[in-house]
Design an enzyme around this catalytic site. Structure first.
Site, PDB file in Angstrom:
ATOM      1  N   ASP A   1       0.960  -1.170  -0.037  1.00 40.82           N
ATOM      2  CA  ASP A   1       0.013  -0.042   0.072  1.00 40.82           C
ATOM      3  C   ASP A   1       0.963   1.216  -0.149  1.00 40.82           C
ATOM      4  O   ASP A   1       1.960   1.145   0.662  1.00 40.82           O
ATOM      5  CB  ASP A   1      -0.920  -0.017   1.181  1.00 40.82           C
ATOM      6  CG  ASP A   1      -1.951  -0.970   1.143  1.00 40.82           C
ATOM      7  OD1 ASP A   1      -2.187  -1.347   0.012  1.00 40.82           O
ATOM      8  OD2 ASP A   1      -2.615  -1.279   2.327  1.00 40.82           O
ATOM      9  N   PRO A   2       0.478   2.411  -0.541  1.00 31.98           N
ATOM     10  CA  PRO A   2       1.186   3.623  -0.392  1.00 31.98           C
ATOM     11  C   PRO A   2       1.660   4.024   1.029  1.00 31.98           C
ATOM     12  O   PRO A   2       2.696   4.312   0.985  1.00 31.98           O
ATOM     13  CB  PRO A   2       0.408   4.768  -1.061  1.00 31.98           C
ATOM     14  CG  PRO A   2      -0.594   3.639  -2.083  1.00 31.98           C
ATOM     15  CD  PRO A   2      -0.655   2.568  -1.491  1.00 31.98           C
TER      16      PRO A   2
END
Length: 414
Positions: free
Chosen positions: A76-77
């Site tokens: 995930d970012p």
């Protein structure tokens, strides 16, 4: 670095926060494309394409000649840590890394639930947390060790009837059927640090879901979060809700749609601002927080009577958090663990930080390259990369020898 050797293989990079895995690959590819180290690879690719049939050339969507890269499991970012990268023929070995064990360090913040199960979502509900302690959280972890069944979050890239789950959520549409639990294994799960309220910088998201979005949650996630008035208006809003969401009320986060990540790919919505120097990656720093010595180291929202509105929350005291470490198998969602753990201890929980410290034989602090180094001049990153790729090639050669059938030499007289 001048060479005629074609450099290929698998390496790992330490992904920074607030950047997608796909963007990391694009940045690395930009460095590789203009380097002397990968000039032989690019020349070999040009030669190969000249020899392609007309049909093969027509089927190729991207006509540009660039260093071929891929990753072995997205992050995930908001997450940081080990991102496996394959270059050239090394991309063919990436599937091996999707099924290996991974080690994570995660922080769960108690007292709130969001639609995404993490700090980047909108708050759907809040619950009591003053009864929580290190002891009852540690006791609850027993339920999540070993072989368990886990329900993936709605905001994930798993497909249902050919459509990714996050697409249903983004469009405000009800999923065709319940998300099924899946068997996963937690090889180890430990509470590394208990963080009492006020002794950490983690906070709930500022943005709360509005009534329409809670209606979507009721329809899609089957959570009892909308008010009675909003529920009574459900039939009248059903026909306009999807259109309203499409025109701007739906939120977007950075997403990598090409990969079904084990920890879950979070949908594209606006990311909240994250301090460049938080205490932990993925947390939002509170201004003016005082120093504090920390203490030693059913899967649905609770009934309405245990949920709390902001005015019902304690006027003093902040929600506690817990830092966990775990080694898990393929298909495990850390966000789901944080959500489910909050339920198990009679509260709610969201993931506020995530670091992948190990994947297969790549481990932070040992053989993982720094993203910043790979974006610098070639004389900085090339020697480091060559060493890691050579080590990987040597390991693969040794493994092939071990896996090859033994050659039995006949000792009978001729």
């Amino acid at each position: 670095m001048s060479t005629t050797k074609i450099v290929e293989g698998v390496f790992a990079v330490n992904k920074p926060k607030s950047i997608s895995s796909a963007q990391v690959l694009r940045d690395i590819q930009h460095s590789f494309n203009r380097s002397a180290l990968f000039a032989p690879w690019l020349e070999a690719e040009r030669t190969r394409r000249v020899q392609e049939s007309k049909r093969e050339r027509q089927r190729r969507r991207d006509k540009r000649i660039q260093v071929k890269l891929g990753h072995g499991g997205t992050l995930d970012p908001m997450a940081t840590g080990v991102l496996i990268v394959g270059v050239g023929k090394g991309t063919k070995r990436l599937q091996d890394f999707l099924t290996c064990t991974k080690t994570y360090e995660a922080t769960v913040l108690f007292g709130a639930a969001t639609d995404t199960y993490d700090v980047l979502g909108k708050v759907l509900s809040k619950a009591p947390y003053t009864h929580l302690s290190r002891e009852n959280v540690e006791a609850a972890l027993n339920k999540f060790r070993g072989s368990i069944n886990q329900k993936p979050p709605l905001y994930s890239a798993l497909r249902m009837d050919g459509k990714r789950l996050y697409e249903y959520a983004r469009e405000g549409k009800e999923i065709p059927r319940e998300i099924q639990e899946r068997p996963v294994t937690t090889e180890s799960l430990e509470l590394r640090e208990w963080l009492p309220g006020g002794c950490h910088a983690y906070t709930w998201p500022d943005e709360e879901a509005d009534e329409e979005e809670k209606l979507v949650a009721d329809k899609v996630l089957h959570l009892d979060t909308a008010s009675e008035d909003a529920k009574n208006n459900l039939s009248s809003t059903d026909n306009t809700l999807d259109a309203d969401l499409t025109q701007g009320t739906k939120r977007r986060r950075e997403i990598e749609e090409e990969d079904d990540a084990e920890i879950g790919i979070t949908p594209a919505r606006k990311r909240q601002e994250i301090s460049p120097t938080p205490i932990m990656s993925g947390a939002r720093q509170e201004s003016g927080s005082s120093d504090c010595v920390t203490a030693p180291a059913a899967r649905t929202l609770p009934p309405a009577e245990t949920q709390m509105s902001p005015e019902d929350l304690p006027s003093t005291g902040k929600p506690p958090a817990a830092r966990l470490s775990m080694t898990v198998t393929s298909g495990f969602y850390v966000r789901s663990l944080c959500h489910d753990l909050g339920q198990e201890v009679g509260s709610l929980g969201i993931m506020s930080e995530l670091v992948r410290t190990r994947q297969a034989d790549f481990e932070l602090g040992r053989n993982v390259l720094e993203y910043d180094d790979l974006c610098k001049a070639e004389d900085v990153w090339a020697p480091l990369l060559v060493q890691v790729l050579d080590d990987w090639q040597e390991k693969m050669a040794k493994k092939s020898e071990e896996d090859a059938p033994e050659q039995h030499v006949s000792l009978a007289p001729s």
